[in-house]
Scaffold this active site. Structure first.
Site, PDB file in Angstrom:
ATOM      1  N   ILE A  59      42.838  48.107  39.789  1.00 42.36           N
ATOM      2  CA  ILE A  59      41.596  48.878  39.733  1.00 42.36           C
ATOM      3  C   ILE A  59      40.813  48.765  41.042  1.00 42.36           C
ATOM      4  O   ILE A  59      39.949  49.591  41.330  1.00 42.36           O
ATOM      5  CB  ILE A  59      40.703  48.454  38.556  1.00 42.36           C
ATOM      6  N   GLU A  83      40.522  39.579  34.428  1.00 41.27           N
ATOM      7  CA  GLU A  83      40.982  38.209  34.237  1.00 41.27           C
ATOM      8  C   GLU A  83      40.115  37.644  33.115  1.00 41.27           C
ATOM      9  O   GLU A  83      38.888  37.767  33.157  1.00 41.27           O
ATOM     10  CB  GLU A  83      40.802  37.392  35.519  1.00 41.27           C
ATOM     11  N   THR A  99      38.735  40.521  40.565  1.00 43.26           N
ATOM     12  CA  THR A  99      39.067  41.562  39.584  1.00 43.26           C
ATOM     13  C   THR A  99      37.854  42.023  38.799  1.00 43.26           C
ATOM     14  O   THR A  99      37.590  43.226  38.679  1.00 43.26           O
ATOM     15  CB  THR A  99      40.142  41.054  38.611  1.00 43.26           C
ATOM     16  N   THR A 133      32.658  41.086  26.868  1.00 47.32           N
ATOM     17  CA  THR A 133      32.800  39.932  25.981  1.00 47.32           C
ATOM     18  C   THR A 133      31.443  39.398  25.537  1.00 47.32           C
ATOM     19  O   THR A 133      30.437  39.567  26.239  1.00 47.32           O
ATOM     20  CB  THR A 133      33.572  38.815  26.711  1.00 47.32           C
ATOM     21  N   ASP A 134      31.440  38.685  24.412  1.00 47.77           N
ATOM     22  CA  ASP A 134      30.210  38.033  23.963  1.00 47.77           C
ATOM     23  C   ASP A 134      29.879  36.800  24.792  1.00 47.77           C
ATOM     24  O   ASP A 134      28.768  36.261  24.705  1.00 47.77           O
ATOM     25  CB  ASP A 134      30.293  37.673  22.479  1.00 47.77           C
ATOM     26  N   GLU A 135      30.810  36.325  25.609  1.00 45.57           N
ATOM     27  CA  GLU A 135      30.571  35.106  26.383  1.00 45.57           C
ATOM     28  C   GLU A 135      29.484  35.285  27.441  1.00 45.57           C
ATOM     29  O   GLU A 135      28.961  34.299  27.962  1.00 45.57           O
ATOM     30  CB  GLU A 135      31.871  34.614  27.020  1.00 45.57           C
ATOM     31  N   TYR A 159      34.376  32.717  34.300  1.00 48.80           N
ATOM     32  CA  TYR A 159      34.811  33.941  33.628  1.00 48.80           C
ATOM     33  C   TYR A 159      33.622  34.710  33.077  1.00 48.80           C
ATOM     34  O   TYR A 159      33.463  35.911  33.328  1.00 48.80           O
ATOM     35  CB  TYR A 159      35.785  33.608  32.499  1.00 48.80           C
ATOM     36  N   ALA A 161      30.500  34.537  33.843  1.00 49.47           N
ATOM     37  CA  ALA A 161      29.617  35.022  34.915  1.00 49.47           C
ATOM     38  C   ALA A 161      30.187  36.273  35.569  1.00 49.47           C
ATOM     39  O   ALA A 161      29.453  37.219  35.898  1.00 49.47           O
ATOM     40  CB  ALA A 161      29.416  33.918  35.949  1.00 49.47           C
ATOM     41  N   LYS A 163      32.163  38.494  34.145  1.00 46.14           N
ATOM     42  CA  LYS A 163      32.016  39.607  33.215  1.00 46.14           C
ATOM     43  C   LYS A 163      30.558  40.051  33.112  1.00 46.14           C
ATOM     44  O   LYS A 163      30.276  41.255  32.998  1.00 46.14           O
ATOM     45  CB  LYS A 163      32.547  39.219  31.834  1.00 46.14           C
ATOM     46  N   LEU A 199      43.925  30.508  21.926  1.00 49.76           N
ATOM     47  CA  LEU A 199      44.061  29.496  20.891  1.00 49.76           C
ATOM     48  C   LEU A 199      45.138  29.800  19.851  1.00 49.76           C
ATOM     49  O   LEU A 199      46.041  28.985  19.618  1.00 49.76           O
ATOM     50  CB  LEU A 199      42.711  29.302  20.186  1.00 49.76           C
ATOM     51  N   ARG A 223      33.529  30.086  16.844  1.00 49.43           N
ATOM     52  CA  ARG A 223      33.728  31.422  17.385  1.00 49.43           C
ATOM     53  C   ARG A 223      33.766  32.433  16.237  1.00 49.43           C
ATOM     54  O   ARG A 223      34.115  32.110  15.111  1.00 49.43           O
ATOM     55  CB  ARG A 223      35.049  31.501  18.171  1.00 49.43           C
TER      56      ARG A 223
END
Length: 353
Positions: A59, A83, A99, A133-135, A159, A161, A163, A199, A223
């Site tokens: 991309i 990622e 990315t 993502t919800d993160e 990750y 941060a 997103k 997981l 989660r």
């Protein structure tokens, strides 16, 4: 009519492509870099479908994206390319910045330049759907309300941060340039074709291999679990009827502690594929040193997408987990083909403690 899907050979992206074409959707141009988590075997079922055009690429390659837009004239771009593994982001954050931030910036710029040159009707109907993502929201205490779309961003891993940065870019391209964007923030996905670093597939693979099942810390990190099929249905609905510029949180309404997930998985495996010695797979569980900066709880408030778009998850966690385990048992060859020497080295290094 055509849509452009980025990251469409990865876990969620490939499930979306398969789901989209099975539902009779229009043609898909599928752009994927084919990193370790991208796999054309995920798309074997549509390898001969003339509605599916696969292109290997990044991309961040502005010239390539621009050529694809000009040639195929998609009515929408759905961006899955990312990622996405927190552990890998802690060990090597640069790929995530490249990315998830730089790549999304270049994708937005290519889309904006093409969109601004469209005839009025095509310009009005075009959509850029960014899957996040919800993160990005950070961590919740046990008694905190779930994440709503209005919650402030507080990312705690490289990750998350990266997103969060991409979400902000998407928002800014709407506010500044008028690009018709939609953003979704989903909870933990699970289901077929998930790379066994996450997981559930990790535990299935290691359990069947007779290896320890590494659980971080005390295993009480909570989660919300969303079956990938439900996620795909939600994305189709957002693309169809979501309000331009809005964010929609997509959750499975299944809050579970990691340890409970692993134990339940073991009990299902005891039933579906018993160990030769008659013992439970739960005996393979081993607690390892907790992840750095490990968020304690995520939970999604999905009322907005339920109220505005009449979407809610169709699967409960019990049936979804059984379906997922059965898929991995039936696709041992797929798992074996991707758990290479490099994968084994990474897992051993990550869970050595």
């Amino acid at each position: 009519m055509t849509i452009l899907v980025t990251g469409g050979a990865g876990f969620i992206g490939s499930n979306f492509v398969l789901d989209w074409l099975a539902a009779g959707g229009e043609a898909v141009v599928n752009l994927d870099k084919l990193t370790y988590a991208g796999n054309l075997e995920n798309l074997r079922a549509v390898a001969d479908d003339p509605r599916h055009v696969f292109v290997q690429g990044d991309i961040g390659d502005s010239a390539l994206v621009s050529r694809l837009l000009a040639r195929h004239r998609p009515r929408a771009v759905i961006n899955f390319a990312a990622e996405s593994h927190v552990d890998r982001s802690i060990r090597g954050p640069e790929d995530f910045i490249q990315t998830n931030v730089v790549g999304v910036f270049r994708l937005l710029e290519a889309a904006r330049a093409w969109w601004q040159a469209l005839p009025a009707l095509e310009m009005e109907n075009f959509r850029f759907l960014h899957v996040s993502t919800d993160e990005v929201y950070g961590s919740l205490a046990e008694d905190d309300p779930p994440f709503a779309e209005t919650r402030a961003y507080q990312p705690n891993s490289p990750y998350a941060a990266s997103k969060a940065a991409s979400d902000h870019l998407v928002r800014a391209w709407r506010h500044t340039y008028g690009l018709p964007v939609l953003t979704t923030n989903c909870s933990n996905n699970y289901g077929p074709y998930q790379f066994p670093e996450k997981l559930i597939p990790l535990m299935i693979h290691r359990a069947l291999s007779g290896e320890t099942l590494p659980v971080y810390g005390d295993g009480q990190q909570i989660r919300d679990w969303l079956h990938v099929g439900d996620h795909c249905a939600a994305l189709r609905r957002v693309l169809e009827a979501g309000r331009v510029g809005e964010t929609y949180n997509i959750g499975g309404l299944n809050e579970k502690a990691n340890l409970e997930v692993v134990q339940t998985l073991c009990w299902i495996l005891d039933e579906m594929r018993p160990r030769e010695d008659g013992r439970s797979y739960a005996g393979q569980i081993a607690f390892v040193r907790d992840r750095q900066g490990h968020d304690r709880r995520y939970a999604i408030d999905a009322r907005k997408i339920q109220n505005e778009l009449d979407w809610r998850p169709a699967r409960d966690f019990s049936s979804g987990l059984r379906h997922t385990i059965a898929w991995y048992l039936d696709h041992a060859g797929w798992v074996e083909s991707i758990t290479s020497g490099a994968y084994r080295v990474w897992v051993e290094k990550q869970y050595a403690s």
